[in-house]
Write a protein that holds these residues in place. Structure first.
Motif, PDB file in Angstrom:
ATOM      1  N   VAL A 105       4.307 111.040  -0.584  1.00 56.18           N
ATOM      2  CA  VAL A 105       5.365 110.525  -1.029  1.00 56.18           C
ATOM      3  C   VAL A 105       5.012 109.070  -1.464  1.00 56.18           C
ATOM      4  O   VAL A 105       5.980 108.197  -2.142  1.00 56.18           O
ATOM      5  N   GLY A 106       4.063 108.077  -0.946  1.00 59.75           N
ATOM      6  CA  GLY A 106       3.801 106.945  -1.922  1.00 59.75           C
ATOM      7  C   GLY A 106       2.845 106.337  -1.411  1.00 59.75           C
ATOM      8  O   GLY A 106       2.071 107.026  -0.238  1.00 59.75           O
ATOM      9  N   PHE A 107       2.145 105.405  -2.223  1.00 63.38           N
ATOM     10  CA  PHE A 107       0.890 104.244  -1.364  1.00 63.38           C
ATOM     11  C   PHE A 107       1.080 103.027  -1.827  1.00 63.38           C
ATOM     12  O   PHE A 107       2.276 102.656  -3.162  1.00 63.38           O
ATOM     13  N   VAL A 108       0.442 102.147  -1.241  1.00 66.82           N
ATOM     14  CA  VAL A 108       0.703 100.568  -1.700  1.00 66.82           C
ATOM     15  C   VAL A 108      -0.887  99.627  -0.963  1.00 66.82           C
ATOM     16  O   VAL A 108      -1.990 100.587  -0.692  1.00 66.82           O
ATOM     17  N   TYR A 109      -0.985  99.487  -2.459  1.00 68.45           N
ATOM     18  CA  TYR A 109      -2.529  98.181  -2.255  1.00 68.45           C
ATOM     19  C   TYR A 109      -2.242  97.692  -0.501  1.00 68.45           C
ATOM     20  O   TYR A 109      -1.248  96.841  -0.835  1.00 68.45           O
ATOM     21  N   LEU A 110      -2.702  97.700   0.051  1.00 64.83           N
ATOM     22  CA  LEU A 110      -3.273  96.723   1.384  1.00 64.83           C
ATOM     23  C   LEU A 110      -3.404  95.307   1.164  1.00 64.83           C
ATOM     24  O   LEU A 110      -3.059  94.051   1.232  1.00 64.83           O
ATOM     25  N   LYS A 111      -4.674  95.627   0.606  1.00 63.87           N
ATOM     26  CA  LYS A 111      -5.941  94.397   0.454  1.00 63.87           C
ATOM     27  C   LYS A 111      -5.585  95.016  -1.448  1.00 63.87           C
ATOM     28  O   LYS A 111      -6.466  95.665  -1.709  1.00 63.87           O
ATOM     29  N   ALA A 112      -5.242  94.026  -2.687  1.00 59.71           N
ATOM     30  CA  ALA A 112      -5.451  93.988  -3.695  1.00 59.71           C
ATOM     31  C   ALA A 112      -5.847  93.069  -4.611  1.00 59.71           C
ATOM     32  O   ALA A 112      -6.300  92.245  -3.999  1.00 59.71           O
ATOM     33  N   ASN A 113      -6.832  93.343  -5.503  1.00 63.17           N
ATOM     34  CA  ASN A 113      -7.673  91.936  -5.923  1.00 63.17           C
ATOM     35  C   ASN A 113      -6.655  91.783  -7.843  1.00 63.17           C
ATOM     36  O   ASN A 113      -5.708  92.443  -8.723  1.00 63.17           O
ATOM     37  N   SER A 114      -6.057  90.561  -7.042  1.00 65.16           N
ATOM     38  CA  SER A 114      -4.947  89.377  -7.900  1.00 65.16           C
ATOM     39  C   SER A 114      -5.265  89.255  -8.687  1.00 65.16           C
ATOM     40  O   SER A 114      -6.571  88.836  -8.947  1.00 65.16           O
ATOM     41  N   SER A 115      -4.851  89.268 -10.021  1.00 67.88           N
ATOM     42  CA  SER A 115      -4.945  88.784 -11.234  1.00 67.88           C
ATOM     43  C   SER A 115      -5.574  87.366 -11.075  1.00 67.88           C
ATOM     44  O   SER A 115      -5.815  86.690 -12.347  1.00 67.88           O
ATOM     45  N   GLN A 116      -4.267  87.066 -10.564  1.00 70.19           N
ATOM     46  CA  GLN A 116      -4.637  85.070 -10.525  1.00 70.19           C
ATOM     47  C   GLN A 116      -5.699  85.070  -9.665  1.00 70.19           C
ATOM     48  O   GLN A 116      -6.721  83.677 -10.313  1.00 70.19           O
ATOM     49  N   LEU A 117      -6.327  85.780  -8.574  1.00 69.61           N
ATOM     50  CA  LEU A 117      -7.475  85.005  -7.915  1.00 69.61           C
ATOM     51  C   LEU A 117      -8.339  86.428  -8.221  1.00 69.61           C
ATOM     52  O   LEU A 117      -9.061  87.031  -7.225  1.00 69.61           O
ATOM     53  N   PRO A 118      -8.985  87.370  -9.276  1.00 67.97           N
ATOM     54  CA  PRO A 118      -9.695  87.882  -9.177  1.00 67.97           C
ATOM     55  C   PRO A 118     -10.964  87.669  -8.468  1.00 67.97           C
ATOM     56  O   PRO A 118     -11.739  86.177  -9.087  1.00 67.97           O
ATOM     57  N   ASP A 119     -11.608  88.821  -7.725  1.00 66.56           N
ATOM     58  CA  ASP A 119     -13.061  88.667  -6.969  1.00 66.56           C
ATOM     59  C   ASP A 119     -13.320  89.681  -7.739  1.00 66.56           C
ATOM     60  O   ASP A 119     -13.477  90.538  -6.672  1.00 66.56           O
ATOM     61  N   PHE A 120     -14.550  89.366  -8.777  1.00 61.56           N
ATOM     62  CA  PHE A 120     -15.039  89.939  -8.743  1.00 61.56           C
ATOM     63  C   PHE A 120     -16.870  90.622  -8.423  1.00 61.56           C
ATOM     64  O   PHE A 120     -17.759  91.269  -8.579  1.00 61.56           O
ATOM     65  N   TRP A 121     -16.969  89.102  -7.232  1.00 61.52           N
ATOM     66  CA  TRP A 121     -18.526  89.854  -6.251  1.00 61.52           C
ATOM     67  C   TRP A 121     -18.329  90.335  -5.324  1.00 61.52           C
ATOM     68  O   TRP A 121     -19.675  91.585  -4.898  1.00 61.52           O
ATOM     69  N   SER A 122     -17.545  90.541  -4.319  1.00 61.67           N
ATOM     70  CA  SER A 122     -16.647  90.574  -2.577  1.00 61.67           C
ATOM     71  C   SER A 122     -15.786  91.808  -2.735  1.00 61.67           C
ATOM     72  O   SER A 122     -15.582  92.841  -1.327  1.00 61.67           O
ATOM     73  N   HIS A 123     -15.262  92.121  -3.882  1.00 61.62           N
ATOM     74  CA  HIS A 123     -13.920  92.818  -3.275  1.00 61.62           C
ATOM     75  C   HIS A 123     -13.936  94.127  -3.205  1.00 61.62           C
ATOM     76  O   HIS A 123     -14.714  95.204  -3.493  1.00 61.62           O
ATOM     77  N   ASN A 124     -13.342  94.012  -2.352  1.00 59.68           N
ATOM     78  CA  ASN A 124     -12.912  96.284  -1.710  1.00 59.68           C
ATOM     79  C   ASN A 124     -11.601  96.216  -2.361  1.00 59.68           C
ATOM     80  O   ASN A 124     -10.558  95.879  -1.000  1.00 59.68           O
ATOM     81  N   ALA A 125     -10.634  97.377  -2.948  1.00 57.11           N
ATOM     82  CA  ALA A 125      -9.697  97.321  -2.001  1.00 57.11           C
ATOM     83  C   ALA A 125      -9.256  97.957  -1.336  1.00 57.11           C
ATOM     84  O   ALA A 125      -9.850  99.013  -1.422  1.00 57.11           O
ATOM     85  N   THR A 126      -8.415  97.936  -0.873  1.00 52.66           N
ATOM     86  CA  THR A 126      -7.232  99.009   0.295  1.00 52.66           C
ATOM     87  C   THR A 126      -6.392  99.359   0.068  1.00 52.66           C
ATOM     88  O   THR A 126      -5.228  98.813  -0.153  1.00 52.66           O
ATOM     89  N   VAL A 127      -5.698 101.045  -0.006  1.00 49.64           N
ATOM     90  CA  VAL A 127      -4.885 101.294  -0.708  1.00 49.64           C
ATOM     91  C   VAL A 127      -4.032 102.235   0.787  1.00 49.64           C
ATOM     92  O   VAL A 127      -5.113 102.915   1.338  1.00 49.64           O
ATOM     93  N   CYS A 128      -3.208 102.396   1.435  1.00 48.34           N
ATOM     94  CA  CYS A 128      -2.375 102.673   2.451  1.00 48.34           C
ATOM     95  C   CYS A 128      -1.304 104.309   1.510  1.00 48.34           C
ATOM     96  O   CYS A 128      -0.325 103.835   0.988  1.00 48.34           O
ATOM     97  N   SER A 129      -1.555 105.117   1.809  1.00 50.19           N
ATOM     98  CA  SER A 129      -1.115 106.557   1.558  1.00 50.19           C
ATOM     99  C   SER A 129       0.073 107.356   2.437  1.00 50.19           C
ATOM    100  O   SER A 129      -0.280 106.564   3.711  1.00 50.19           O
ATOM    101  N   ALA A 130       1.245 107.370   2.360  1.00 41.79           N
ATOM    102  CA  ALA A 130       2.263 108.283   3.277  1.00 41.79           C
ATOM    103  C   ALA A 130       2.031 109.796   2.414  1.00 41.79           C
ATOM    104  O   ALA A 130       2.734 109.833   1.527  1.00 41.79           O
ATOM    105  N   SER A 131       2.827 110.697   3.965  1.00 46.66           N
ATOM    106  CA  SER A 131       2.420 112.160   3.431  1.00 46.66           C
ATOM    107  C   SER A 131       3.202 112.582   4.262  1.00 46.66           C
ATOM    108  O   SER A 131       4.014 112.627   5.013  1.00 46.66           O
ATOM    109  N   SER A 132       4.625 113.919   3.661  1.00 42.45           N
ATOM    110  CA  SER A 132       4.894 114.773   4.199  1.00 42.45           C
ATOM    111  C   SER A 132       4.277 115.445   5.476  1.00 42.45           C
ATOM    112  O   SER A 132       4.914 116.247   6.701  1.00 42.45           O
TER     113      SER A 132
END
Length: 483
Positions: A105-132
């Protein structure tokens, strides 16, 4: 030149090299040792970084990573943007995130790579999803690994996140709001609205955390902190769902609206009236002078500039009207002023849609970029308008309706029921100014197994979308671009 000081020669070369592109600067560095040393000057690469992006993540240049430099930052970020622009095989990885046994039903970034402060060396994005299926799941989208799963509860309907505090917020089919600790999945608090429909809006004011909930009974309830302490509740519409909730960029205003009745106006509410209500003062609330609201969005670079897409049934006309919201204070009272800035009709042919724009079931999507552009999607088409009503671009590249859009400072991504994502990037045209350029498709799998994309979200270096499965088990597709 032989009689000149070496430092003077270097200074002259540095000045000359400021006129070069990055490709030219790399080429001249191979001419000789002296040119190589000058071409490696950090100031030159720092200057190019700031000219291209305005602000760069200086944290990645610290002592912990001695091999990082302005040159490496520029080249790595340029390479990432090239991959995001081209979308070629090898420029990204795609992971299928499986585990839900129901509809996503939806999902969101919990930890996102920001365009203002991109981290190219150690970033790992986390996404949380919700379901029926009644669960929340967290994923590392780079490696496709599940991180945690919540206990099963009633079917979930909505999900939000607060990246600043790493908190996930959900609403289920019984109107139960819950907050979750994003890193562990631990339940923090719950609050019952007793409404099967909930629209969620989370925002931070200074160091204070708030959640405003629109209900199916037409009320707006505001809760404080991840503990969900009730602060206020007001009636906005009688018996009609509040299904539009927006916070202005300056966080002074909340816009509440309904698309269930064309006779109602959207409302602008003073945020302080919701977060710090006073028994001696009435809630400061003002109607926006349009009816038939279909969608609305605040312009992100303005304190409180609101764009409303509304439909006039009598004239069969669809307009976008722009308003500025301000507070007028006198000695004895405070008054909300909603002042019209622009208004223009949409030059859209209703016959081109598989539905009419005034139908309550229409999926009309409205987003804004900086202070000049509005992005509108309906049916299979996408448009870009200036705030003056000039159509800057239009696209019809999907074969089935667009189900979701994601707009950021670099690109627009559209998700469609035709099981494709379309990626478009912003560019400055010499004659027309800012506009969009269509780039490529990302495919979501087999039509024999799926019914198309339903949601899409992006951070700076990734795109995540949900695919509706024919077997009732939806899958997330995560596309991570290589830097």
């Amino acid at each position: 030149m032989d009689s000149c000081e070496p430092q003077l020669i270097d200074d002259c070369l540095i000045q000359i090299f400021t006129f070069l592109t990055e490709e030219d600067l790399i080429n001249v560095s191979s001419v000789c040792k002296d040119w190589h040393e000058v071409a490696e000057t950090p100031w030159l690469w720092r200057r190019m970084c700031l000219q291209r992006w305005g602000f760069c993540n200086l944290a990645v240049l610290g002592s912990e990573q001695a091999n990082h430099s302005w040159k490496r930052y520029f080249l790595r970020r340029s390479h990432l943007e090239k991959n995001m622009t081209k979308g070629r095989t090898g420029g990204y990885t795609c992971k299928s995130l499986r585990g839900h046994t129901g509809r996503v039903v939806g999902f969101v970034y919990l930890k996102a790579n920001s365009s203002q402060l991109p981290d190219f060396w150690s970033h790992n994005a986390t996404v949380c999803s919700a379901s029926s299926d009644g669960t929340v799941r967290a994923w590392n989208i780079q490696n496709g690994e599940p991180l945690w799963c919540s206990p099963v509860q009633s079917p979930l309907m909505k999900i939000l996140s607060d990246e600043q505090h790493e908190v996930v917020i959900t609403a289920d089919s019984q109107g139960l709001i819950k907050t979750w600790q994003g890193q562990t999945g631990q339940e923090l608090a719950s609050f019952s609205t007793s409404s099967s429909h909930c629209t969620l809006l989370q925002y931070n004011i200074d160091n204070d955390w708030f959640l405003t909930v629109g209900t199916g009974q037409g009320s707006v309830c505001t809760l404080e902190g991840p503990s969900l302490t009730k602060k206020s509740s007001i009636i906005v519409y009688d018996t009609f769902s509040v299904n539009i909730l927006l916070a202005s960029p300056d966080k002074k205003w909340i816009t509440a609206g309904t698309t269930e009745n064309n006779d109602f106006c959207p409302k602008v509410i003073y945020t302080e009236s919701l977060t710090s209500p006073s028994e001696d003062e009435e809630t400061l609330c003002q109607s926006v002078p349009v009816i038939g609201c279909r969608a609305a969005v605040f312009i992100p670079t303005q304190p409180a500039r609101l764009a409303v897409l509304h439909h006039n049934d009598l004239e069969r006309k669809n307009d976008i009207t722009i308003f500025d919201v301000i507070m007028k204070k006198t000695k004895y009272k405070s008054e909300i002023i909603v002042q019209q800035v622009e208004s223009f009709p949409l030059k859209l042919q209703l016959e081109s849609f598989p539905f009419t724009l005034n139908a309550s079931s229409s999926n009309i999507l409205l987003a804004a970029k900086d202070s000049n552009c509005i992005v509108l999607a309906a049916g299979q088409q996408l448009w870009v308008y200036s705030l003056k009503g000039v159509m800057l671009a239009s696209f019809k590249e999907h074969t089935l309706p667009i189900s979701s859009i994601c707009v950021d400072s670099f690109r627009v991504v559209t998700a469609s029921k035709d099981l494709s994502l379309r990626v478009l990037t912003w560019k400055n045209d010499r004659d027309y100014g800012l506009t969009l350029e269509s780039r490529y498709h990302l495919l979501g799998g087999s039509h024999a197994m799926s019914r198309g994309f339903t949601h899409v979200a992006c951070d700076y270096s990734s795109i995540v979308a949900s695919v509706e499965g024919n077997d009732g088990k939806d899958v997330l597709k995560a596309y991570s671009f290589n830097a």
